[in-house]
Design an enzyme around this catalytic site. Structure first.
Site, mmCIF file in Angstrom:
data_model
loop_
_atom_site.group_PDB
_atom_site.id
_atom_site.type_symbol
_atom_site.label_atom_id
_atom_site.label_comp_id
_atom_site.label_asym_id
_atom_site.label_seq_id
_atom_site.Cartn_x
_atom_site.Cartn_y
_atom_site.Cartn_z
ATOM 1 N N ASP A 33 0.819 -1.418 -0.171
ATOM 2 C CA ASP A 33 0.236 0.100 -0.059
ATOM 3 C C ASP A 33 1.067 1.194 -0.070
ATOM 4 O OD1 ASP A 33 -2.648 1.874 0.789
ATOM 5 O OD2 ASP A 33 -1.062 2.292 2.329
ATOM 6 N N TYR B 234 2.822 10.090 -0.715
ATOM 7 C CA TYR B 234 4.035 9.297 0.047
ATOM 8 C C TYR B 234 4.554 10.122 -0.590
ATOM 9 C CZ TYR B 234 0.902 6.794 2.530
ATOM 10 O OH TYR B 234 -0.618 6.417 3.415
ATOM 11 N N LYS C 217 -2.937 5.542 -3.862
ATOM 12 C CA LYS C 217 -4.460 6.472 -3.156
ATOM 13 C C LYS C 217 -3.454 8.409 -4.411
ATOM 14 C CE LYS C 217 -3.449 5.351 1.161
ATOM 15 N NZ LYS C 217 -2.306 4.968 0.832
ATOM 16 N N HIS D 298 -7.178 9.415 -1.318
ATOM 17 C CA HIS D 298 -7.343 9.452 0.101
ATOM 18 C C HIS D 298 -7.735 10.334 0.653
ATOM 19 C CE1 HIS D 298 -2.681 9.155 1.022
ATOM 20 N NE2 HIS D 298 -3.355 9.560 2.079
#
Length: 291
Positions: free
Chosen positions: A42, A47, A72, A105
């Site tokens: 994931d 990120y 996401k 997200h």
């Protein structure tokens, strides 16, 4: 252990999460997890480590078809055309043509029309065969209800903060009512260990430690087992090989009904992540660069 999503897609119940994992350590963490036996990773555009996740997958030598990749869309890329392009950016960084699970997200409460347009783009990607399943993250029951009224495909997952100190029963109930899988981020309460507010951490909770001692397991393993027995998907994060391995070693024991009940008494009501209603482009918007 796999979970069948509401569209029939099978997803490994445990995945490696890479939230706040620096790019320079992400590749090794992913490769280690896949070597241990994980088959679900994931990540997220926000990120800033999708490229390294892709490199870790390639380095593992495991066929792409055996690995479940989830990522996401960040709020800055909401909108129909924008979200279609967000898919292109994420897929290029990951080095893949299709995604197994693509999710929003956050809800964008003050501009929910953009959230709906973004989800309709996910529906289009699913229809085109570019993603196998679509979902959401950090959506509250009223967000889910509003989304359902304006779109066609029920989300397969809602990824939310869930751990013994903050279990969100109302959101989990709303998920279950719609056949949406609850996927737990911070499933072992890692977020409780660096809040700096003087509150205790799940890792040192005496109740959790007593259950851990009874099974000869760690506190983290007890919390992951609790989540799995609740029917949740979990994505624990670690960059330490021994912890990555430990977090996957939760299939050789079961919590008793009494232990499940006592784990459910630890609720504090304290959210670790940002309140979903506080999410705005002004406060949380960030540029997601091209591949």
């Amino acid at each position: 252990m796999n979970i069948t999503l509401n569209n029939g897609v099978s997803m490994p119940a445990i995945g490696l999460g890479v939230f706040q994992t620096p790019p320079e350590t992400t590749t090794d963490a992913v490769a280690t997890a896949l070597e241990v036996g994980y088959r679900h990773i994931d990540t997220a555009a926000a990120y800033a480590n999708e490229r390294e996740v892709g490199e870790g997958i390639r380095r593992s030598g495991i066929p792409r078809s055996e690995i479940f990749i989830e990522t996401k869309v960040w709020i800055s890329d909401y909108g129909f055309a924008e979200t279609l392009h967000a898919f292109d950016k994420s897929a290029a960084k990951l080095g893949v043509e299709t995604l197994d699970l693509f999710i929003l997200h956050q809800a964008l409460p003050g501009e929910f029309d953009k959230t709906i347009a973004a989800y309709r783009a996910l529906e289009q990607l699913h229809s085109d065969g570019r993603v196998r399943a679509i979902g959401v993250s950090n959506f509250m029951p009223h967000h889910l209800a509003e989304l359902r009224e304006a779109t066609s495909i029920v989300p397969t997952v809602n990824q939310i903060e869930v751990h013994p100190y903050f279990s969100q029963p109302e959101v989990r109930a709303a998920n279950a009512e719609s056949g949406i899988l609850t996927q737990a981020w911070s499933p072992i309460g890692g977020i409780t260990s660096y809040r700096g507010d003087g509150q205790k951490s799940t890792f040192t909770d005496p109740v959790i430690l007593s259950v851990a001692e009874a099974h000869g397991k760690s506190a983290a393993q007890i919390m992951l087992r609790w989540q799995l027995q609740l029917g949740h998907s979990v994505i624990p994060k670690s960059v330490r090989p021994e912890r990555i391995k430990e977090n996957f070693d939760v299939f050789d024991f079961e919590l008793t009904p009494e232990q499940m009940l006592i784990m459910g008494t630890l609720e504090t009501g304290v959210r670790g992540g940002p309140a979903p209603e506080s999410i705005t482009l002004e406060t949380f918007g960030r540029d997601i660069p091209e591949a």
